[in-house]
Design a protein around this motif. Structure first.
Motif, PDB file in Angstrom:
ATOM      1  N   ASP A 193     -14.545   7.971   2.509  1.00 49.60           N
ATOM      2  CA  ASP A 193     -13.186   8.115   3.030  1.00 49.60           C
ATOM      3  C   ASP A 193     -12.475   9.260   2.319  1.00 49.60           C
ATOM      4  O   ASP A 193     -12.865   9.674   1.214  1.00 49.60           O
ATOM      5  CB  ASP A 193     -12.405   6.808   2.808  1.00 49.60           C
ATOM      6  CG  ASP A 193     -11.156   6.692   3.670  1.00 49.60           C
ATOM      7  OD1 ASP A 193     -10.930   7.554   4.553  1.00 49.60           O
ATOM      8  OD2 ASP A 193     -10.395   5.728   3.463  1.00 49.60           O
ATOM      9  N   TYR A 194     -11.449   9.763   2.965  1.00 47.00           N
ATOM     10  CA  TYR A 194     -10.528  10.702   2.340  1.00 47.00           C
ATOM     11  C   TYR A 194      -9.148  10.411   2.911  1.00 47.00           C
ATOM     12  O   TYR A 194      -8.976  10.282   4.132  1.00 47.00           O
ATOM     13  CB  TYR A 194     -10.892  12.163   2.615  1.00 47.00           C
ATOM     14  CG  TYR A 194      -9.865  13.095   2.025  1.00 47.00           C
ATOM     15  CD1 TYR A 194      -9.851  13.357   0.667  1.00 47.00           C
ATOM     16  CD2 TYR A 194      -8.861  13.653   2.808  1.00 47.00           C
ATOM     17  CE1 TYR A 194      -8.879  14.166   0.102  1.00 47.00           C
ATOM     18  CE2 TYR A 194      -7.889  14.457   2.261  1.00 47.00           C
ATOM     19  CZ  TYR A 194      -7.907  14.707   0.910  1.00 47.00           C
ATOM     20  OH  TYR A 194      -6.935  15.501   0.355  1.00 47.00           O
ATOM     21  N   TYR A 195      -8.158  10.271   2.027  1.00 53.16           N
ATOM     22  CA  TYR A 195      -6.787  10.038   2.476  1.00 53.16           C
ATOM     23  C   TYR A 195      -5.848  10.710   1.476  1.00 53.16           C
ATOM     24  O   TYR A 195      -6.243  11.082   0.376  1.00 53.16           O
ATOM     25  CB  TYR A 195      -6.479   8.548   2.610  1.00 53.16           C
ATOM     26  CG  TYR A 195      -6.779   7.722   1.377  1.00 53.16           C
ATOM     27  CD1 TYR A 195      -5.783   7.452   0.437  1.00 53.16           C
ATOM     28  CD2 TYR A 195      -8.058   7.227   1.148  1.00 53.16           C
ATOM     29  CE1 TYR A 195      -6.061   6.705  -0.686  1.00 53.16           C
ATOM     30  CE2 TYR A 195      -8.344   6.482   0.016  1.00 53.16           C
ATOM     31  CZ  TYR A 195      -7.344   6.218  -0.900  1.00 53.16           C
ATOM     32  OH  TYR A 195      -7.627   5.486  -2.018  1.00 53.16           O
ATOM     33  N   GLU A 196      -4.603  10.878   1.887  1.00 52.24           N
ATOM     34  CA  GLU A 196      -3.608  11.536   1.045  1.00 52.24           C
ATOM     35  C   GLU A 196      -2.369  10.662   0.889  1.00 52.24           C
ATOM     36  O   GLU A 196      -2.050   9.855   1.774  1.00 52.24           O
ATOM     37  CB  GLU A 196      -3.224  12.888   1.652  1.00 52.24           C
ATOM     38  CG  GLU A 196      -4.389  13.851   1.698  1.00 52.24           C
ATOM     39  CD  GLU A 196      -4.056  15.188   2.330  1.00 52.24           C
ATOM     40  OE1 GLU A 196      -2.971  15.323   2.958  1.00 52.24           O
ATOM     41  OE2 GLU A 196      -4.879  16.098   2.212  1.00 52.24           O
ATOM     42  N   LYS A 197      -1.717  10.842  -0.240  1.00 52.14           N
ATOM     43  CA  LYS A 197      -0.457  10.149  -0.524  1.00 52.14           C
ATOM     44  C   LYS A 197       0.474  11.121  -1.231  1.00 52.14           C
ATOM     45  O   LYS A 197       0.022  12.008  -1.954  1.00 52.14           O
ATOM     46  CB  LYS A 197      -0.681   8.945  -1.449  1.00 52.14           C
ATOM     47  CG  LYS A 197      -1.465   7.812  -0.839  1.00 52.14           C
ATOM     48  CD  LYS A 197      -1.584   6.663  -1.819  1.00 52.14           C
ATOM     49  CE  LYS A 197      -2.346   5.506  -1.233  1.00 52.14           C
ATOM     50  NZ  LYS A 197      -2.456   4.394  -2.188  1.00 52.14           N
ATOM     51  N   ILE A 216     -16.171  12.772   5.911  1.00 53.77           N
ATOM     52  CA  ILE A 216     -16.389  11.326   5.993  1.00 53.77           C
ATOM     53  C   ILE A 216     -17.656  11.038   6.794  1.00 53.77           C
ATOM     54  O   ILE A 216     -17.845  11.570   7.889  1.00 53.77           O
ATOM     55  CB  ILE A 216     -15.165  10.607   6.600  1.00 53.77           C
ATOM     56  CG1 ILE A 216     -13.947  10.788   5.694  1.00 53.77           C
ATOM     57  CG2 ILE A 216     -15.450   9.126   6.826  1.00 53.77           C
ATOM     58  CD1 ILE A 216     -12.642  10.302   6.294  1.00 53.77           C
ATOM     59  N   GLY A 276      -4.778  13.982  -2.953  1.00 51.90           N
ATOM     60  CA  GLY A 276      -5.879  13.565  -2.098  1.00 51.90           C
ATOM     61  C   GLY A 276      -6.733  12.546  -2.838  1.00 51.90           C
ATOM     62  O   GLY A 276      -6.887  12.621  -4.063  1.00 51.90           O
ATOM     63  N   ARG A 335       1.665  16.133  -3.271  1.00 49.48           N
ATOM     64  CA  ARG A 335       0.673  15.474  -2.411  1.00 49.48           C
ATOM     65  C   ARG A 335      -0.653  15.373  -3.156  1.00 49.48           C
ATOM     66  O   ARG A 335      -1.132  16.343  -3.728  1.00 49.48           O
ATOM     67  CB  ARG A 335       0.508  16.292  -1.142  1.00 49.48           C
ATOM     68  CG  ARG A 335      -0.167  15.574  -0.049  1.00 49.48           C
ATOM     69  CD  ARG A 335       0.768  15.524   1.174  1.00 49.48           C
ATOM     70  NE  ARG A 335       0.143  14.770   2.244  1.00 49.48           N
ATOM     71  CZ  ARG A 335       0.452  13.531   2.502  1.00 49.48           C
ATOM     72  NH1 ARG A 335       1.352  12.903   1.802  1.00 49.48           N
ATOM     73  NH2 ARG A 335      -0.133  12.883   3.484  1.00 49.48           N
ATOM     74  N   TYR A 378     -10.597  16.802   3.246  1.00 45.99           N
ATOM     75  CA  TYR A 378     -12.008  16.422   3.284  1.00 45.99           C
ATOM     76  C   TYR A 378     -12.302  15.430   4.401  1.00 45.99           C
ATOM     77  O   TYR A 378     -13.357  14.805   4.403  1.00 45.99           O
ATOM     78  CB  TYR A 378     -12.439  15.813   1.939  1.00 45.99           C
ATOM     79  CG  TYR A 378     -12.507  16.817   0.820  1.00 45.99           C
ATOM     80  CD1 TYR A 378     -13.557  17.713   0.736  1.00 45.99           C
ATOM     81  CD2 TYR A 378     -11.530  16.856  -0.164  1.00 45.99           C
ATOM     82  CE1 TYR A 378     -13.631  18.634  -0.295  1.00 45.99           C
ATOM     83  CE2 TYR A 378     -11.594  17.771  -1.191  1.00 45.99           C
ATOM     84  CZ  TYR A 378     -12.641  18.662  -1.259  1.00 45.99           C
ATOM     85  OH  TYR A 378     -12.714  19.567  -2.282  1.00 45.99           O
ATOM     86  N   LYS A 379     -11.380  15.290   5.351  1.00 48.77           N
ATOM     87  CA  LYS A 379     -11.567  14.328   6.447  1.00 48.77           C
ATOM     88  C   LYS A 379     -12.871  14.586   7.204  1.00 48.77           C
ATOM     89  O   LYS A 379     -13.540  13.652   7.629  1.00 48.77           O
ATOM     90  CB  LYS A 379     -10.402  14.393   7.431  1.00 48.77           C
ATOM     91  CG  LYS A 379      -9.169  13.680   6.940  1.00 48.77           C
ATOM     92  CD  LYS A 379      -9.184  12.267   7.450  1.00 48.77           C
ATOM     93  CE  LYS A 379      -7.855  11.607   7.140  1.00 48.77           C
ATOM     94  NZ  LYS A 379      -8.005  10.196   6.951  1.00 48.77           N
TER      95      LYS A 379
END
Length: 149
Positions: free
Chosen positions: A102-106, A6, A114, A112, A2-3
């Motif tokens: 924002d969108y980030y992943e870990k 943003i 999101g 994984r 989803y970057k």
């Protein structure tokens, strides 16, 4: 995933803090405090009328962020915070909208994940911010696979 979303936002949508809905909401969360439901208490308060419970903005329409498509199930509610400049007053109009912050992943034990951060705004008719809501939705590996991403 989803970057590219943003910074996108919805159009502002008019909402009303309706007396009947405030009453039903307060009863449904088990908090029938007189400041929410008793008109006499509201009139005698420093606000001069009834106010809505702090989590009442959950019922508002914030519009649609064009292109933001989330699955209907399998998401995890990660976090939610409200910040108020003043209480929501029964009978007032608010204009609400959503911004993708924002969108980030870990990586985690289950693959994984999101993290989609969204901020919602509620403004009075003069355009003053009355409240903001920050929330994070977690998109698990299982949901990501189901979405083919």
């Amino acid at each position: 995933m989803y970057k590219d979303m943003i910074g996108r936002k919805s159009d502002k949508v008019k909402n009303m803090v309706e007396r009947g809905l405030v009453r039903r909401f307060a009863e449904s969360i088990g908090d029938p405090h007189p400041i929410y439901i008793d008109e006499e208490t509201g009139e005698k308060s420093s606000y001069g009328r009834n106010i809505a419970p702090p989590t009442f903005p959950r019922v508002f329409d914030y519009g649609t962020v064009e292109g933001l498509r989330l699955p209907k199930k399998g998401l995890i509610h990660g976090e939610q915070k409200y910040h108020y400049e003043r209480p929501l007053l029964v009978g007032e109009e608010l204009y609400c909208h959503t911004v993708v912050e924002d969108y980030y992943e870990k990586s985690g034990g289950n693959g994984r994940m999101g993290f989609l951060a969204i901020k919602r705004y509620g403004e009075d008719v003069q355009g003053n911010i009355v409240f903001t809501e920050e929330m994070v939705t977690i998109i698990t590996e299982t949901v990501r696979k189901a979405m083919n991403v």
